[in-house]
Write a protein that holds these residues in place. Structure first.
Motif, short mmCIF file in Angstrom:
data_model
loop_
_atom_site.label_atom_id
_atom_site.label_comp_id
_atom_site.label_asym_id
_atom_site.label_seq_id
_atom_site.Cartn_x
_atom_site.Cartn_y
_atom_site.Cartn_z
N ASP A 36 0.82 -1.22 0.00
CA ASP A 36 0.00 0.00 0.00
C ASP A 36 0.86 1.28 0.00
O ASP A 36 0.66 2.17 0.85
CB ASP A 36 -0.91 0.03 1.24
CG ASP A 36 -1.70 -1.26 1.43
OD1 ASP A 36 -2.11 -1.86 0.42
OD2 ASP A 36 -1.91 -1.65 2.59
N MET A 69 -1.25 -5.82 10.66
CA MET A 69 -0.16 -4.87 10.86
C MET A 69 -0.26 -4.11 12.19
O MET A 69 -1.35 -3.78 12.65
CB MET A 69 -0.17 -3.85 9.72
CG MET A 69 0.06 -4.48 8.38
SD MET A 69 -1.42 -5.26 7.74
CE MET A 69 -1.78 -4.22 6.38
N TRP A 104 -3.75 -0.44 8.91
CA TRP A 104 -3.73 -0.68 7.47
C TRP A 104 -3.15 0.53 6.72
O TRP A 104 -2.45 1.35 7.29
CB TRP A 104 -5.14 -1.06 6.99
CG TRP A 104 -5.50 -2.48 7.34
CD1 TRP A 104 -4.82 -3.34 8.17
CD2 TRP A 104 -6.64 -3.22 6.87
NE1 TRP A 104 -5.46 -4.55 8.22
CE2 TRP A 104 -6.58 -4.52 7.44
CE3 TRP A 104 -7.69 -2.91 6.02
CZ2 TRP A 104 -7.54 -5.50 7.18
CZ3 TRP A 104 -8.65 -3.89 5.75
CH2 TRP A 104 -8.57 -5.17 6.32
N ASP A 156 -8.09 3.16 4.33
CA ASP A 156 -7.35 3.65 3.16
C ASP A 156 -7.44 5.17 2.95
O ASP A 156 -7.82 5.65 1.86
CB ASP A 156 -7.80 2.92 1.88
CG ASP A 156 -7.37 1.46 1.85
OD1 ASP A 156 -6.68 1.04 2.80
OD2 ASP A 156 -7.71 0.75 0.89
N GLU A 247 -11.44 -0.16 -3.09
CA GLU A 247 -10.59 0.37 -2.02
C GLU A 247 -9.40 1.11 -2.63
O GLU A 247 -9.26 1.19 -3.84
CB GLU A 247 -10.10 -0.76 -1.10
CG GLU A 247 -9.24 -1.79 -1.80
CD GLU A 247 -8.86 -2.97 -0.91
OE1 GLU A 247 -9.30 -3.04 0.26
OE2 GLU A 247 -8.14 -3.86 -1.40
N THR A 296 -4.64 -8.32 -3.43
CA THR A 296 -4.82 -6.86 -3.36
C THR A 296 -3.95 -6.15 -4.38
O THR A 296 -2.90 -6.64 -4.79
CB THR A 296 -4.46 -6.30 -1.97
OG1 THR A 296 -3.07 -6.53 -1.72
CG2 THR A 296 -5.31 -6.93 -0.88
N HIS A 298 -2.79 -1.92 -4.79
CA HIS A 298 -2.93 -0.62 -4.09
C HIS A 298 -1.72 0.21 -4.47
O HIS A 298 -0.60 -0.28 -4.48
CB HIS A 298 -2.98 -0.89 -2.58
CG HIS A 298 -3.31 0.31 -1.75
ND1 HIS A 298 -4.30 0.29 -0.79
CD2 HIS A 298 -2.78 1.56 -1.71
CE1 HIS A 298 -4.37 1.47 -0.20
NE2 HIS A 298 -3.45 2.25 -0.75
N ARG A 325 3.59 -8.85 1.26
CA ARG A 325 3.70 -8.07 0.03
C ARG A 325 4.98 -7.24 0.01
O ARG A 325 5.66 -7.13 1.02
CB ARG A 325 2.46 -7.16 -0.11
CG ARG A 325 1.17 -7.96 -0.16
CD ARG A 325 -0.08 -7.14 0.04
NE ARG A 325 -0.23 -6.68 1.40
CZ ARG A 325 -1.25 -5.95 1.84
NH1 ARG A 325 -2.22 -5.60 0.99
NH2 ARG A 325 -1.31 -5.58 3.10
O1 FUB Z 1 -3.13 -3.59 3.58
C1 FUB Z 1 -4.42 -3.90 4.05
C2 FUB Z 1 -5.44 -3.61 3.01
O2 FUB Z 1 -5.17 -4.37 1.85
C3 FUB Z 1 -5.43 -2.18 2.52
O3 FUB Z 1 -5.99 -1.29 3.41
C4 FUB Z 1 -6.14 -2.36 1.24
O4 FUB Z 1 -6.08 -1.28 0.38
C5 FUB Z 1 -5.48 -3.60 0.70
O5 FUB Z 1 -4.28 -3.31 0.04
#
Ligand code: FUB
Length: 348
Positions: A36, A69, A104, A156, A247, A296, A298, A325
């Protein structure tokens, strides 16, 4: 995808851990998992504000419980050929009174000498809210406000400071991000838009939008949903999974126009829409990136030395484990009318 491996080794010095020599479409660091990426240029350097994924062996689910996280690290690049520096822990959830779990995707804004870190996390009731923390340095440490930004929910946050100094927050995400649990104006645990709940004739839920107050720590007015329209000017429907908002909003301004880009979630595209105003309505313009390895996708879009770059993530280092990731970047080609040449991540 290809089986290439990054060429540089990772090494430590004076308490700082360095990543790989920056190369397009390669992981920027490998000593931690990152996702992200919200990239900004401050003082001629590129700062990247990613999520910090925690490895574990539990299964994925539609609630996003696999994304566990707990803190943020700020990455930086002195230039696009430099080693990527991990500037260490910038904020940990143990220091934020209102947070229970899941820090996040964050973003940062700069205004009048202060850096504002906006971040989503679950409050003590398990509801995602957006918090803010401040620092005099782009790499922190960030000092959190004791409570979340009143009036916010979901995930987000992406901040955008316009040329006239007005600042805005774009945010929201479906499913685990809970935006689809707020359609009645209150948090409804039972509501949602999983595949079986989709009504193809109903307008899709747009991302949230609000102006930030002068203190950058509260909202000015009521947040509202942005409208994303198709080529004929009709709202995109929730069954249109190739184009509807899921998102990861981002805002960039190009030649005086405003571009909202986002992830389509279930179809894994990054797409974008255009408007004359930061508050929309936005007209769908196209796809900017095909799916990456991992569920995902982002991103962020940033101008550096007159060129435009896409920061994004995939799961190359973990060979496809969704919650492990790594962030990357690639150059973007943007035509004078704002059209972005689509990125095919493992080709061109
Ligand atoms: O990283 C957690 C969640 O996964 C993010 O908030 C979303 O955008 C997706 O990437």
């Amino acid at each position: 995808m290809g089986s290439f491996l990054p060429e540089m080794i990772c090494f430590c010095e004076a308490g700082k851990v360095y990543g790989f020599m920056a190369k397009q479409r390669r992981p920027l660091v490998s000593h931690i998992f990152t996702a992200d990426p919200s990239a900004h240029v401050f003082n001629d350097k590129i700062y990247i504000y990613p999520s910090h994924d925690i490895p574990h062996d539990a299964e994925d689910n539609d609630n996003g419980d696999e994304y566990r996280m707990e803190d943020y690290h700020v990455l930086s690049l002195d230039n696009l050929d430099a080693e990527c520096v991990d500037n260490g822990e910038a904020l940990h959830m143990k220091n934020i009174p209102w947070v229970s779990k899941q820090m996040w995707a964050p973003d940062v804004a700069y205004k009048n000498g202060t850096y504002y870190l906006y971040f989503p996390a679950r409050d003590k009731d398990g509801i995602f809210r957006i918090g803010v923390a401040t620092s005099s340095s782009p790499v922190g440490p960030f000092d959190p406000e004791p409570d979340y930004i009143q009036g916010t929910y979901s995930i987000d946050p992406a901040s955008f400071v316009d040329d006239d100094g007005r600042a805005y927050l774009y945010y929201g995400g479906l499913w685990g991000g809970q935006l689809d649990k707020w359609t009645k104006g209150f948090f409804d645990e039972k509501a949602g838009q999983l595949e079986g709940d989709l009504d193809p004739t109903r307008d899709a839920i747009g991302p949230m939008f609000c102006e930030l107050a002068d203190d950058m720590k509260s909202l000015k007015g009521e947040p509202r949903h942005l409208q994303i329209l198709d080529e004929e000017g009709n709202p995109i429907k929730e069954g249109d999974e190739d184009r509807r908002y899921f998102e990861g909003p981002w805002m960039h301004k190009f030649n005086g126009k405003y571009y909202l880009s986002y992830s389509t979630g279930t179809t894994h595209y990054l797409v974008y829409a255009e408007s004359d105003k930061p508050e929309g309505p936005f007209k769908y313009k196209g796809r900017l990136m095909e799916p990456v390895l991992g569920w995902t996708t982002h991103h962020s879009i940033v101008e550096y030395h007159g060129e435009w770059y896409l920061f994004y993530h995939d799961c190359e280092l973990s060979n496809g484990i969704n919650h492990r990731r790594n962030v990357k970047f690639t150059k973007l080609d943007i035509a004078p009318d704002g059209t972005i040449k689509k990125i095919i991540p493992y080709e061109d």
